[in-house]
Design an enzyme around this catalytic site. Structure first.
Site, short mmCIF file in Angstrom:
data_model
loop_
_atom_site.label_atom_id
_atom_site.label_comp_id
_atom_site.label_asym_id
_atom_site.label_seq_id
_atom_site.Cartn_x
_atom_site.Cartn_y
_atom_site.Cartn_z
N GLY A 153 0.80 -1.21 0.00
CA GLY A 153 0.00 0.00 0.00
C GLY A 153 0.84 1.26 0.00
O GLY A 153 1.32 1.71 -1.04
N CYS A 154 1.02 1.83 1.17
CA CYS A 154 1.69 3.14 1.26
C CYS A 154 3.17 3.08 0.92
O CYS A 154 3.72 4.05 0.39
CB CYS A 154 1.47 3.73 2.66
SG CYS A 154 -0.27 4.06 3.01
N VAL A 155 3.82 1.95 1.18
CA VAL A 155 5.23 1.81 0.80
C VAL A 155 5.36 1.78 -0.71
O VAL A 155 6.17 2.51 -1.30
CB VAL A 155 5.85 0.56 1.44
CG1 VAL A 155 7.22 0.26 0.84
CG2 VAL A 155 5.96 0.73 2.95
#
Length: 213
Positions: A153-155
């Site tokens: 996701g955010c990575v």
């Protein structure tokens, strides 16, 4: 039916997606969304990623010794969550990140110091709608060592935007984590193939040990 070369993923990608960029001249370190929601089993976002946090803290200690810019991100919304747009609509458990909610707090041992940067975001990427790219440019950073949650996701979103903004993404493979091993491994493979250098924490620590900025 595909031939044997196409069946084996590593062979399929080999010779096409196997470049390396290195650390650049002046890296910074980012710790993406290490907040209580991912460590508290009572939370819907719990991911059991304590090992990733432990490795990220090792990197943070080394980055402090080397004089790197250290950046943390978190997610925070007002009560209406209007800032979250379609992201908040798609993922209702993001309500855990309404300002003041205990699940949005830093876990013990991670608290930033006064001279370290905290970027609050509303969407997956640490770059989207924030000052991160401008800050890295102004500080002379050309690469970003990335730790955090979640890998898929955010990575990943931050990794792609990092590359798109002209910085070298370096993913600490054992200092990022996800709630399931399959998306974790698949996204590490794909980031290594197309966007980033994915390295074990030990290799990054070796590099930082000889670096003084």
């Amino acid at each position: 039916m595909a031939d044997d070369k196409r069946v084996d993923t590593a062979d399929n990608y080999g010779g096409v997606f196997d470049g390396s960029m290195g650390f650049g001249a002046k890296p910074a370190l980012i710790l993406i969304d290490f907040v209580e929601a991912y460590f508290d089993p009572s939370c819907a976002l719990y991911a059991g990623v304590e090992d990733a946090l432990e490795k990220a803290l090792e990197l943070r200690d080394a980055a402090r010794d080397a004089g790197l810019l250290i950046i943390y991100t978190n997610v925070s919304y007002t009560e209406s969550m209007i800032e979250g747009g379609r992201f908040a609509q798609k993922v209702p458990p993001l309500k855990n990140f309404v300002a003041g909610h205990p699940m949005g707090a830093w876990p013990k041992g991670l608290e930033p110091t006064d001279d370290e940067l905290v970027i609050t975001k509303h969407y997956p990427s640490a770059f989207f709608g924030t000052s991160l790219a401008s800050t890295l440019t102004a500080n002379g950073n050309d690469s970003l060592i990335i730790t955090g949650l979640s890998t898929s996701g955010c990575v990943r979103a931050s990794c792609v935007d990092c590359s798109s903004h002209g910085f070298i993404p370096i993913i600490a493979e054992d200092a990022v984590g996800d709630r399931h091993e399959a998306p974790h491994k698949a996204n590490l493979f794909d980031m290594q193939a197309k966007y980033a250098d994915v390295l074990p924490t030990s290799a990054i620590l070796d590099y930082l040990g000889g670096l003084k900025l």
